[in-house]
Design an enzyme around this catalytic site. Structure first.
Site, mmCIF file in Angstrom:
data_model
loop_
_atom_site.group_PDB
_atom_site.id
_atom_site.type_symbol
_atom_site.label_atom_id
_atom_site.label_comp_id
_atom_site.label_asym_id
_atom_site.label_seq_id
_atom_site.Cartn_x
_atom_site.Cartn_y
_atom_site.Cartn_z
ATOM 1 N N HIS A 1 -20.982 -19.835 4.465
ATOM 2 C CA HIS A 1 -19.718 -20.440 4.043
ATOM 3 C C HIS A 1 -18.540 -19.467 4.063
ATOM 4 O O HIS A 1 -17.410 -19.866 3.800
ATOM 5 C CB HIS A 1 -19.898 -21.000 2.627
ATOM 6 C CG HIS A 1 -20.155 -19.894 1.637
ATOM 7 N ND1 HIS A 1 -21.296 -19.112 1.678
ATOM 8 C CD2 HIS A 1 -19.418 -19.400 0.620
ATOM 9 C CE1 HIS A 1 -21.238 -18.205 0.729
ATOM 10 N NE2 HIS A 1 -20.109 -18.356 0.066
ATOM 11 N N ASP A 2 -18.807 -18.188 4.311
ATOM 12 C CA ASP A 2 -17.723 -17.203 4.385
ATOM 13 C C ASP A 2 -17.364 -16.846 5.831
ATOM 14 O O ASP A 2 -16.487 -16.014 6.062
ATOM 15 C CB ASP A 2 -18.137 -15.892 3.693
ATOM 16 C CG ASP A 2 -18.265 -16.034 2.193
ATOM 17 O OD1 ASP A 2 -17.625 -16.929 1.617
ATOM 18 O OD2 ASP A 2 -19.021 -15.231 1.596
ATOM 19 N N ASP B 1 -27.408 -20.130 -6.083
ATOM 20 C CA ASP B 1 -26.433 -19.064 -5.919
ATOM 21 C C ASP B 1 -26.010 -18.627 -7.315
ATOM 22 O O ASP B 1 -25.723 -19.479 -8.166
ATOM 23 C CB ASP B 1 -25.225 -19.613 -5.158
ATOM 24 C CG ASP B 1 -24.515 -18.555 -4.351
ATOM 25 O OD1 ASP B 1 -24.405 -17.427 -4.855
ATOM 26 O OD2 ASP B 1 -24.074 -18.857 -3.233
ATOM 27 N N ASP C 1 -24.683 -13.153 -5.666
ATOM 28 C CA ASP C 1 -23.387 -12.901 -5.044
ATOM 29 C C ASP C 1 -22.956 -11.443 -5.251
ATOM 30 O O ASP C 1 -23.024 -10.932 -6.383
ATOM 31 C CB ASP C 1 -22.375 -13.843 -5.717
ATOM 32 C CG ASP C 1 -21.061 -13.916 -4.993
ATOM 33 O OD1 ASP C 1 -21.048 -14.369 -3.846
ATOM 34 O OD2 ASP C 1 -20.032 -13.518 -5.586
ATOM 35 N N GLU D 1 -26.672 -10.459 -1.944
ATOM 36 C CA GLU D 1 -25.585 -10.306 -0.970
ATOM 37 C C GLU D 1 -25.038 -8.897 -1.145
ATOM 38 O O GLU D 1 -24.673 -8.516 -2.260
ATOM 39 C CB GLU D 1 -24.474 -11.334 -1.212
ATOM 40 C CG GLU D 1 -23.446 -11.306 -0.103
ATOM 41 C CD GLU D 1 -22.074 -11.842 -0.492
ATOM 42 O OE1 GLU D 1 -21.324 -12.228 0.403
ATOM 43 O OE2 GLU D 1 -21.737 -11.848 -1.690
ATOM 44 N N ASP E 1 -15.653 -40.004 -3.835
ATOM 45 C CA ASP E 1 -14.429 -39.314 -4.285
ATOM 46 C C ASP E 1 -13.993 -38.227 -3.302
ATOM 47 O O ASP E 1 -13.071 -37.464 -3.585
ATOM 48 C CB ASP E 1 -14.634 -38.722 -5.690
ATOM 49 C CG ASP E 1 -15.706 -37.648 -5.706
ATOM 50 O OD1 ASP E 1 -16.391 -37.471 -4.667
ATOM 51 O OD2 ASP E 1 -15.874 -36.968 -6.736
ATOM 52 N N ASP F 1 -21.779 -33.986 -3.424
ATOM 53 C CA ASP F 1 -22.372 -33.923 -4.765
ATOM 54 C C ASP F 1 -23.895 -33.835 -4.702
ATOM 55 O O ASP F 1 -24.498 -33.913 -3.628
ATOM 56 C CB ASP F 1 -21.909 -35.128 -5.602
ATOM 57 C CG ASP F 1 -22.056 -36.426 -4.826
ATOM 58 O OD1 ASP F 1 -23.103 -36.598 -4.187
ATOM 59 O OD2 ASP F 1 -21.108 -37.246 -4.839
#
Ligand code: ISL
Length: 566
Positions: A331-332, A101, A202, A259, A28, A32
């Site tokens: 990822h940031d 996370d 986070d 974080e 898709d 996943d």
């Protein structure tokens, strides 16, 4: 000091998976959990000890899962709870730890708690979020959101504003409320009962806001979101963390990684020294800020290697009994070879240099997916290709305010936008880089034919092969996690050298890096206690002369301390 039974993480390397972009198994176009299971052997080969898994909980995905609408269920895009249980089992079978996370500063506005909270001012959950100010046209204070615009949103339904430090669909939780804290603790225990080994928390040091929500400090530097000093490291933060530690993490022997924006090495010691019973380590931002100017993230300036050395040194020397984490990307952040290395001319060399320089220091190492194969920023052509709410909002705001030209802002987003590291992991030269057989949710990097895991695996001199060696060295050389460190002065700021040593060790490690494109002759100027040729690891073939350093060359020696080679 060794943290007794929790010591596993000290020489560990943890691999960060961004599930949406790691591996799609269903076709898709979205990564996943079953895709992750398929790639676990790759992680074992890489030699890592565990995975930090970015959020996989139910979520409207406005901020790709950092907006949780149900903490106890799995986003159907990523699979089912059975898939998750299988992931835990398959990971543990391979001796891999799973770090989840966990977003505790805010939820999605679609979370049942917030839906109930906003029903009326007298709702039993009203106090679980921050509500204030009944004048529609007057924000309760002047704080700004991390994602542009005011940090308060007017709620027509209940006639007050609510606080959201991030997107307006991410309302902040009110940690002053003891019932909320009980619910959070019970939810964390629920995941620990499922077998997870710890959490990456986070923006955890933002959870305690100053009472009365005072306006921002007038001296607040321009690069910070306005108001941050009113809630970063707030009045009750240490108390809240200790409560989590004593009632949740410690009983399960789980690790907690915080974080933490706005944290100095001294404060990191307060958060992470074992006797404080708060966190096991923090992610700081000092290194990541090195290519930002006075106006913040989008105000881009070139890296100064002298600053790089100073930040590294201070985070090694000034953290006392605390514990550090070492990372180059996540990822940031956009790709590190573009930011601190040389993606155009010395991609391989600079990627290896940065890894060696960073991961041979003291601390737990975190490698973000794609970093280990030297993935580079995406060549964005148009804002319509973007998916990240931060970049999209920033561009909108700039256009509205007219403070910068659109061209300038777009240039900054191309270089620093978070989507750069969120495009799919490139596994092979197959369709979509082997990520998906469907239509990916975000473009695949056009260089997937060249920069991919399959190619890198075949080449003994590749970035991936270098990472494999480096990760094994981190495990086998106890000096790296337990030894001392000394940064050695050199005549050039671009030449960074440190040694790792310990009274208990008969040898030491020396790491020397020529950070930049200049070829350098060091004969007259450098007096290092180094032997002629015995390298533990390097990123060029054996040099003809020990004195000539190639662009972006890094050498790591293992030498006997009593003048003998081991
Ligand atoms: O990404 C940033 C700047 O580009 C940071 O300001 C970032 O927002 C900050 O580090 C907090 O990040 C974490 O919380 C955010 C989420 O969007 C990030 O992905 C997450 O890592 C809100 O939950």
């Amino acid at each position: 000091m060794i943290h007794s039974e929790k010591a596993w993480y000290r020489n560990a390397t943890i691999y960060q998976v961004y599930p949406k972009s790691f591996q799609d198994s269903g076709g898709d176009g979205v990564g996943d959990i079953r895709g992750i299971i398929r790639r676990l052997d790759y992680l074992t080969d890489l030699g890592v000890d565990g995975v930090w898994l970015c959020p996989i909980y139910a979520s409207p995905m406005v901020d790709n899962g950092y907006d949780i609408s149900d903490y106890r269920s799995i986003n159907p895009d990523f699979g089912t709870m059975e898939d998750f249980d299988e992931l835990v089992e398959e990971m543990h079978r391979r001796n891999l730890k799973l770090i989840m996370d966990m977003v505790l500063n805010h939820t999605s506005d679609e979370h049942a708690w917030f839906k109930e909270s906003r029903t009326s001012r007298t709702s039993p959950k009203r106090d679980w979020y921050h509500w204030k100010g009944s004048d529609k046209n007057k924000s309760p204070n002047d704080w700004l959101s991390f994602f542009s615009g005011p940090a308060w949103e007017w709620d027509e339904l209940s006639g007050e504003h609510y606080l959201h430090l991030f997107h307006k669909k991410q309302p902040d939780l009110n940690w002053e409320n003891p019932e909320l804290r009980e619910e959070v603790k019970s939810m964390l225990r629920w995941w620990l009962d499922k077998g997870v080994d710890g959490f990456r928390l986070d923006v955890i040091n933002l959870i305690s806001k100053q009472a009365g929500y005072p306006d921002a400090d007038p001296d607040c530097p321009a690069e910070q979101p306005r108001g941050i000093s009113r809630y970063a490291n707030g009045p009750r933060i240490h108390e809240f963390l200790r409560e989590l530690h004593d009632e949740v993490f410690a009983p399960y022997n789980a690790i907690a990684i915080g974080e933490a924006p706005e944290v100095s090495p001294g404060l990191a010691e307060v958060y992470t020294a074992p006797e404080r019973r708060e966190l096991d380590m923090v992610f700081h931002f000092d290194l990541m800020g090195l290519d930002s100017g006075g106006q913040g993230k989008w105000d881009i300036r070139p890296l100064d290697a002298g600053d790089l050395r100073n930040v590294m040194k201070s985070w090694q020397s000034d953290i006392g009994n605390g514990w550090n984490s070492l990372y180059l990307s996540n990822h940031d952040q956009s790709r590190i070879v573009n930011r601190f290395g040389d993606a155009e001319f010395f991609r391989t060399e600079s990627a290896k240099l940065l890894a060696a320089l960073q991961y041979l220091q003291k601390g737990t190492a975190f490698v973000y997916q794609g970093e280990e194969i030297g993935m580079v920023n995406y060549p964005w052509k148009s804002p319509s290709e973007l998916r990240d709410i931060e970049s999209i909002n920033y561009l909108k705001e700039i256009v509205k305010k007219g403070t910068l030209s659109f061209g300038e802002a777009w240039d900054a987003v191309r270089k620093k936008g978070r989507d750069n590291s969120r495009v799919p992991m490139c596994w092979s030269g197959d369709m979509n880089g082997g990520f998906s057989s469907g239509h990916p949710w975000i473009s695949v990097h056009p260089e997937y034919n060249f920069i991919n895991v399959e190619n890198e695996s075949k080449d003994d001199e590749s970035i991936l092969s270098f990472y494999r060696r480096l990760i094994r060295i981190r495990k086998s050389e106890l000096l790296i996690s337990e030894g001392d460190i000394e940064f050695i002065d050199t005549p050039w700021k671009n030449f960074i050298v440190y040694r790792r040593f310990s009274d208990a060790s008969a040898h030491e490690l020396i790491v020397a890096a020529n950070v930049g494109p200049e070829r350098r002759n060091v004969r007259e100027s450098l007096h290092l206690p180094i032997p002629e040729s015995e390298y533990l690891l390097r990123n060029y073939p054996l040099p003809e002369s020990n004195d000539i350093w190639e662009p972006w060359e890094v050498r790591i020696w293992k030498v006997g301390t009593k003048g003998t080679m081991e």
